[in-house]
Scaffold this motif. Structure first.
Motif, PDB file in Angstrom:
ATOM      1  N   ASN A   1       0.640  -1.448   0.173  1.00 17.31           N
ATOM      2  CA  ASN A   1       0.215  -0.138   0.160  1.00 17.31           C
ATOM      3  C   ASN A   1       0.649   1.002  -0.276  1.00 17.31           C
ATOM      4  O   ASN A   1       1.817   1.668   0.744  1.00 17.31           O
ATOM      5  CB  ASN A   1      -1.292   0.397   1.131  1.00 17.31           C
TER       6      ASN A   1
ATOM      7  N   ALA B   1       1.191   4.997   1.343  1.00 23.31           N
ATOM      8  CA  ALA B   1       0.388   5.541   2.035  1.00 23.31           C
ATOM      9  C   ALA B   1       1.030   7.234   2.645  1.00 23.31           C
ATOM     10  O   ALA B   1       2.048   7.375   1.236  1.00 23.31           O
ATOM     11  CB  ALA B   1       0.772   6.034   3.640  1.00 23.31           C
TER      12      ALA B   1
ATOM     13  N   ASP C   1      -4.502   7.997   3.809  1.00 26.38           N
ATOM     14  CA  ASP C   1      -4.212   6.265   3.831  1.00 26.38           C
ATOM     15  C   ASP C   1      -2.950   5.771   4.761  1.00 26.38           C
ATOM     16  O   ASP C   1      -1.832   5.409   4.800  1.00 26.38           O
ATOM     17  CB  ASP C   1      -3.958   5.810   2.706  1.00 26.38           C
TER      18      ASP C   1
ATOM     19  N   ALA D   1      -2.172   2.654   6.399  1.00 31.25           N
ATOM     20  CA  ALA D   1      -2.475   1.243   5.726  1.00 31.25           C
ATOM     21  C   ALA D   1      -1.936   0.311   6.595  1.00 31.25           C
ATOM     22  O   ALA D   1      -2.641  -0.735   6.395  1.00 31.25           O
ATOM     23  CB  ALA D   1      -1.974   1.198   4.632  1.00 31.25           C
TER      24      ALA D   1
ATOM     25  N   THR E   1      -9.202   8.586   4.862  1.00 34.36           N
ATOM     26  CA  THR E   1      -9.260   7.335   4.721  1.00 34.36           C
ATOM     27  C   THR E   1      -9.747   6.713   2.916  1.00 34.36           C
ATOM     28  O   THR E   1     -11.230   7.650   3.679  1.00 34.36           O
ATOM     29  CB  THR E   1      -9.640   6.735   5.196  1.00 34.36           C
ATOM     30  N   THR E   2      -9.476   6.897   2.068  1.00 34.25           N
ATOM     31  CA  THR E   2      -9.363   6.798   0.495  1.00 34.25           C
ATOM     32  C   THR E   2     -10.422   5.951   0.976  1.00 34.25           C
ATOM     33  O   THR E   2     -11.577   7.116   0.057  1.00 34.25           O
ATOM     34  CB  THR E   2      -8.680   6.739  -0.231  1.00 34.25           C
TER      35      THR E   2
ATOM     36  N   HIS F   1      -6.271  -0.461   3.878  1.00 38.60           N
ATOM     37  CA  HIS F   1      -5.762   1.166   3.814  1.00 38.60           C
ATOM     38  C   HIS F   1      -6.320   1.905   5.306  1.00 38.60           C
ATOM     39  O   HIS F   1      -5.887   2.768   5.640  1.00 38.60           O
ATOM     40  CB  HIS F   1      -6.855   1.627   3.043  1.00 38.60           C
ATOM     41  N   TRP F   2      -6.353   0.965   6.136  1.00 43.22           N
ATOM     42  CA  TRP F   2      -6.597   2.115   7.673  1.00 43.22           C
ATOM     43  C   TRP F   2      -5.837   0.407   9.213  1.00 43.22           C
ATOM     44  O   TRP F   2      -6.148   0.716   9.947  1.00 43.22           O
ATOM     45  CB  TRP F   2      -7.880   1.943   7.582  1.00 43.22           C
TER      46      TRP F   2
ATOM     47  N   GLY G   1      -6.974   6.710  -4.581  1.00 42.81           N
ATOM     48  CA  GLY G   1      -6.549   5.244  -3.336  1.00 42.81           C
ATOM     49  C   GLY G   1      -6.879   3.925  -4.500  1.00 42.81           C
ATOM     50  O   GLY G   1      -5.664   4.096  -5.691  1.00 42.81           O
TER      51      GLY G   1
ATOM     52  N   GLY H   1      -3.451   4.582  -5.200  1.00 45.44           N
ATOM     53  CA  GLY H   1      -3.024   3.843  -2.986  1.00 45.44           C
ATOM     54  C   GLY H   1      -2.180   2.098  -3.499  1.00 45.44           C
ATOM     55  O   GLY H   1      -1.621   1.982  -2.369  1.00 45.44           O
TER      56      GLY H   1
END
Length: 221
Positions: A33, A35, A50, A52, A72-73, A79-80, A157, A199
Motif C-alpha cells: 500500500n 501512504a 491512508d 495503511a 482514509t480513501t 488502507h487502515w 486511492g 493507493g
C-alpha cells in the motif's frame, strides 16, 4: 533524490516539493500500500492519506511533528491497518466519506462528500467521490489555489491506477458506476497534466491514461 513515485516496502520514502505543499510517498505492508504524508510549506501542518500499515514507519515519517488529519480513501481494511495506532499516538482527526465510514475500524471525526474541501494548513484539497470500488471511495485533488491548474495532483486511492480503474469484483453495475464517475468527475474535469498518486504501485498522469478510456469500458474492468 529525484521523485519518480516508485517506492517499495522496506525501502526509502520519496518526497517532492509542490507550491504550498510537500508530498512524501512511502510503501507499507504485505499488500504494498501507498501512504502519503502532506505538509503545508507555510504552516508545517501535516495530513496523512491512508494509514495503511506499519505504524512505526508512518510515525517515523511524522517524526514527532503534530499530525492534524488522517484521510482514509475507502473502507477496505488494507488502507487502515495502522489507523488506530497512529491516531492514538498523534490525536489526529479522521476523515472519510459517510458511505464508507461505518466499515473503517476507527470512528470518523469528519464526514466529507463530493465537492467538500479538506485543509492542510493553508493548502486545500478538493474531495471527489468515486463510486464503484466501494460506495464511499474518495479522491483528493490539489491545485495550489489555481497555481497548478494545468498540472493538478490527484490522490486516487484504489479508484484509478496506471492501466485502468480499481477492482469492482466483476460486477457490471459497480464497474459502470466507477468508469462513469472517472470519466465525468476526473477525465472530463481535469487536464492531461494531472499527476495521479494511486493507493498501490507507481504513479501516472491523466494524459497517459486518457487514450485507454474506451478500451477500459469495452473490456469491463
Amino acid at each position: 533524490m529525484t521523485y519518480t513515485g516508485n517506492v517499495s516496502v522496506g525501502g526509502p520514502a520519496q518526497t517532492r516539493e509542490l507550491p504550498g505543499l510537500t508530498v512524501t510517498k512511502v510503501a507499507v505492508g504485505p499488500m504494498d500500500n501507498n501512504a502519503y504524508l502532506l505538509r503545508c510549506t507555510s504552516t508545517g501542518e501535516l495530513l496523512l492519506i491512508d494509514a495503511a500499515n506499519e505504524p512505526k514507519t508512518l510515525l517515523g515519517l511524522i517524526n514527532g511533528i503534530p499530525l492534524a488529519t488522517i484521510v482514509t480513501t475507502h473502507q477496505h481494511g488494507d488502507h487502515w491497518v495502522a489507523l488506530k495506532e497512529v491516531v492514538k499516538a498523534t490525536g489526529a482527526a479522521t476523515v472519510a466519506h459517510p458511505a464508507d465510514a461505518g466499515g473503517i475500524g476507527v470512528p470518523t471525526t469528519r464526514l466529507v462528500n463530493d465537492g467538500d474541501t479538506i485543509g492542510v494548513g493553508e493548502a486545500r484539497l478538493s474531495v471527489i467521490h468515486l463510486r464503484g470500488h466501494t460506495p464511499g471511495s474518495i479522491a483528493l485533488c490539489y491545485d495550489a489555489g489555481g497555481a497548478l491548474a494545468d498540472q493538478p495532483h490527484l490522490f486516487t486511492g484504489d479508484c484509478l491506477f496506471p492501466g485502468g480503474p480499481g477492482n469492482t469484483a466483476n460486477s457490471p453495475e459497480r464497474f459502470s458506476s466507477l468508469i462513469n464517475d472517472l470519466e465525468e468527475r476526473v477525465f472530463a474535469a481535469l487536464p492531461d497534466g494531472t499527476w495521479i498518486y494511486p493507493g498501490h504501485g507507481g504513479d501516472t498522469t491523466l494524459g497517459a491514461e486518457r487514450p485507454h478510456l474506451a478500451e477500459w469500458r469495452a473490456r469491463g474492468w
